[in-house]
Design an enzyme around this catalytic site. Structure first.
Site, PDB file in Angstrom:
ATOM      1  CG  HIS A 188      -1.961  -1.228   1.406  1.00  0.00           C
ATOM      2  ND1 HIS A 188      -1.702  -2.154   2.089  1.00  0.00           N
ATOM      3  CD2 HIS A 188      -2.959  -1.494   0.648  1.00  0.00           C
ATOM      4  CE1 HIS A 188      -2.797  -3.168   2.154  1.00  0.00           C
ATOM      5  NE2 HIS A 188      -3.548  -2.389   1.255  1.00  0.00           N
TER       6      HIS A 188
ATOM      7  NE  ARG B 288      -8.777 -12.310   2.320  1.00  0.00           N
ATOM      8  CZ  ARG B 288      -9.243 -11.401   1.349  1.00  0.00           C
ATOM      9  NH1 ARG B 288      -8.799 -10.974   0.392  1.00  0.00           N
ATOM     10  NH2 ARG B 288     -10.756 -11.162   1.764  1.00  0.00           N
TER      11      ARG B 288
END
Ligand code: PAF
Length: 274
Positions: free
Chosen positions: A33, A183
């Site tokens: 990100h 995840r």
């Protein structure tokens, strides 16, 4: 950095920033990100990041409830990365009434991840269109780890004539090749050391194709068998045309190999362009 929770306050704040660049996220931010933010920053006077875990894109038996929510740490990372506006709406802000009007990406929603996760891409397309309407960005940035999502959003922007440049960023990987993903947090230490195998198999598929292999089904089946032998539950390994994710003729140019597989409690996806 302004942390904004309501659409009204966001619109008021962004009145001064018509040329903002937008990075939508579901939070639990990692270096992947931050790379998207680093790409955004030099392109605009104002970088906007949203954090919203979008229930609409999760199936009933998926990980919506346990998806990692780390807002405080995320805000610290955004501040450190020089983000100007963090948009952190709650569910009522994004879905104040039942969402009857949905975006149906009918070209891509029933194949690959769409076949395994019915309704997923409809949920993604719908929330991204809503976020685009709230933020009104000049450009938006997405990571290519979610290759099918990127293609679907590019098609949506083009077909709905949205005045937004989509910028697609390369996947950020750990030194051992594992694609960064929120995840990955579900992996046990043992599974974490097994996890890079997914990318290793994609690289092998790429090498085989570049070396002249034309039996794509063999490549897919071999990779899935290797994963299964190592304790994974593969959903698919698929050699596809990069522009529309349809099955290619042997020797077709511009391919992508995509994979999705479960390892313990984590479902990992990755891809490699050929
Ligand atoms: O890629 C994601 O994190 C999500 O699918 C997105 C684009 C933020 C929409 O919820």
């Amino acid at each position: 950095m302004d942390v904004i929770h309501s659409v009204a306050a966001l619109r008021e704040r962004l009145k001064r920033e018509p040329n903002n660049v937008f990075v939508p996220t579901m939070g639990n931010l990692h270096d992947g990100h931050i790379e998207l933010i680093n790409i955004a920053k030099p392109r605009a006077a104002c970088t906007v990041v949203s954090i919203f875990v979008n229930r609409l894109q999760f199936g009933p038996r998926e990980d919506y409830d346990r998806y990692p929510r780390t807002l405080e740490a995320d805000c610290a990372k955004l501040l450190n990365a020089g983000v100007d506006v963090a948009f952190v709406p709650d569910e009522r802000e994004i879905y104040p009434e039942p969402q009857n009007y949905l975006v149906d990406p009918s070209d891509l929603q029933d194949i690959l991840d769409g076949a395994v996760r019915p309704g997923h891409f409809r949920g993604v397309a719908t929330v991204v269109l809503k976020l685009f309407n709230m933020v009104a960005p000049r450009a938006a940035i997405f990571g290519k780890k979610d290759y099918q999502q990127c293609l679907m959003l590019a098609n949506m922007v083009r077909q709905l004539a949205l005045p937004i440049d989509l910028i697609l960023a390369e996947t950020v990987r750990a030194p051992d090749g594992l694609a960064l993903s929120s995840r990955n947090a579900y992996l046990t230490p043992e599974e974490r050391s097994e996890a890079p195998r997914l990318y290793q198999l994609l690289k092998k598929a790429r090498t085989d194709i570049l070396g002249g292999a034309l039996d794509y089904q063999r490549i897919e089946l071999d990779a899935m068998a290797t994963l299964a032998r190592q304790g994974w539950k593969p959903d698919y390994v698929a050699v596809r045309r990069a522009n529309d994710l349809q099955a290619p003729e042997p020797g077709a140019p511009r391919l992508v190999v995509l994979a999705a597989a479960r390892l313990g409690k984590a479902r990992l996806i990755d891809n490699i362009e050929v």
